[in-house]
Scaffold this active site. Sequence first.
Site, PDB file in Angstrom:
ATOM      1  N   ALA A 153       5.457  -9.146  -6.612  1.00 28.04           N
ATOM      2  CA  ALA A 153       4.248  -8.627  -7.252  1.00 28.04           C
ATOM      3  C   ALA A 153       3.713  -7.407  -6.513  1.00 28.04           C
ATOM      4  CB  ALA A 153       3.189  -9.717  -7.331  1.00 28.04           C
ATOM      5  N   TYR A 154       3.715  -7.484  -5.194  1.00 29.20           N
ATOM      6  CA  TYR A 154       3.248  -6.352  -4.392  1.00 29.20           C
ATOM      7  C   TYR A 154       4.107  -5.120  -4.641  1.00 29.20           C
ATOM      8  CZ  TYR A 154       2.296  -3.543  -0.203  1.00 29.20           C
ATOM      9  OH  TYR A 154       1.977  -2.515   0.661  1.00 29.20           O
ATOM     10  N   THR A 155       5.427  -5.314  -4.619  1.00 29.52           N
ATOM     11  CA  THR A 155       6.337  -4.189  -4.839  1.00 29.52           C
ATOM     12  C   THR A 155       6.195  -3.618  -6.243  1.00 29.52           C
ATOM     13  OG1 THR A 155       7.887  -5.126  -3.259  1.00 29.52           O
ATOM     14  CG2 THR A 155       8.745  -3.473  -4.762  1.00 29.52           C
ATOM     15  N   SER A 157       3.462  -3.415  -7.895  1.00 35.14           N
ATOM     16  CA  SER A 157       2.279  -2.555  -7.874  1.00 35.14           C
ATOM     17  C   SER A 157       2.581  -1.220  -7.203  1.00 35.14           C
ATOM     18  CB  SER A 157       1.098  -3.264  -7.189  1.00 35.14           C
ATOM     19  OG  SER A 157       1.270  -3.350  -5.787  1.00 35.14           O
ATOM     20  N   LYS A 158       3.397  -1.244  -6.174  1.00 39.82           N
ATOM     21  CA  LYS A 158       3.713  -0.012  -5.467  1.00 39.82           C
ATOM     22  C   LYS A 158       4.723   0.845  -6.231  1.00 39.82           C
ATOM     23  CE  LYS A 158       0.978  -0.394  -1.950  1.00 39.82           C
ATOM     24  NZ  LYS A 158      -0.116   0.604  -1.750  1.00 39.82           N
TER      25      LYS A 158
END
Length: 245
Positions: A153-155, A157-158
């Site tokens: 999920a973090y990746t 967003s990035k």
Amino acid sequence: MSQETKRVALVTGSTGGIGRAVAERLARDAFAVGVHYAGDRAGAEEIAAGITAAGGEAITVRGDVADEKAMADAFDAVEREFGGIDVVVNTAGIMLLAPIATLDLDDLDRMHRTNIRGTFVVSQQAARRLRDGGAIINFSTSVTRTQFPTYGAYTASKAAVEAMTLVLARELRGRDITVNAVAPGPTATPLFLRGKNTTEIEGLAKAAPLERLGTPADIAESVAFLAGPARWVNGQVLFTNGGLA
């Protein structure tokens, strides 16, 4: 821009490990700095006071990066104090880790709001306000290449940050404004270290050929390069990770 014109930078998320290093590094390059914070007023004031004590210029500005009114006010405050803005560095972000199968969707929404909407809001203000010859520097992550488990999920967003960064670089044709992203590898910040045990940290430190974690100062050097001499680097993602990927 004349030699006499003061160079001015706004650094979002300045109270984070990387944000602080960036604010202090740009101040050493004679930028007047807008030290942005969302909640840590005392931390921001300490950073600004340190910059001032070292002979630089700094003010603190507050705002949720995803709130367009708050960020417009922050940009206004920096412009009133210093006369304009040349560089915007958007370090503000959050990282919440879990496997995709089990991630709480509220955490997904929180990261979307700060990392994607926040970057978009700040980039939008920067695109409208930066003086010609300026630079916009957003933040991605090297995990877009390494694909570590739990970072899905973090990746995501990035990856969105990278996409909007590269598009904005092309939309600002004719303004002599560069738009790039820095993608750090494992870096010894509270955000990165939180929730990891010693074995995990040591493993990540050994993963890069240089066999250590990055430091906030390492990342700040890449930002200083893009904010200053790197006028022919535009529409790029600079992977600052010791050769990890």
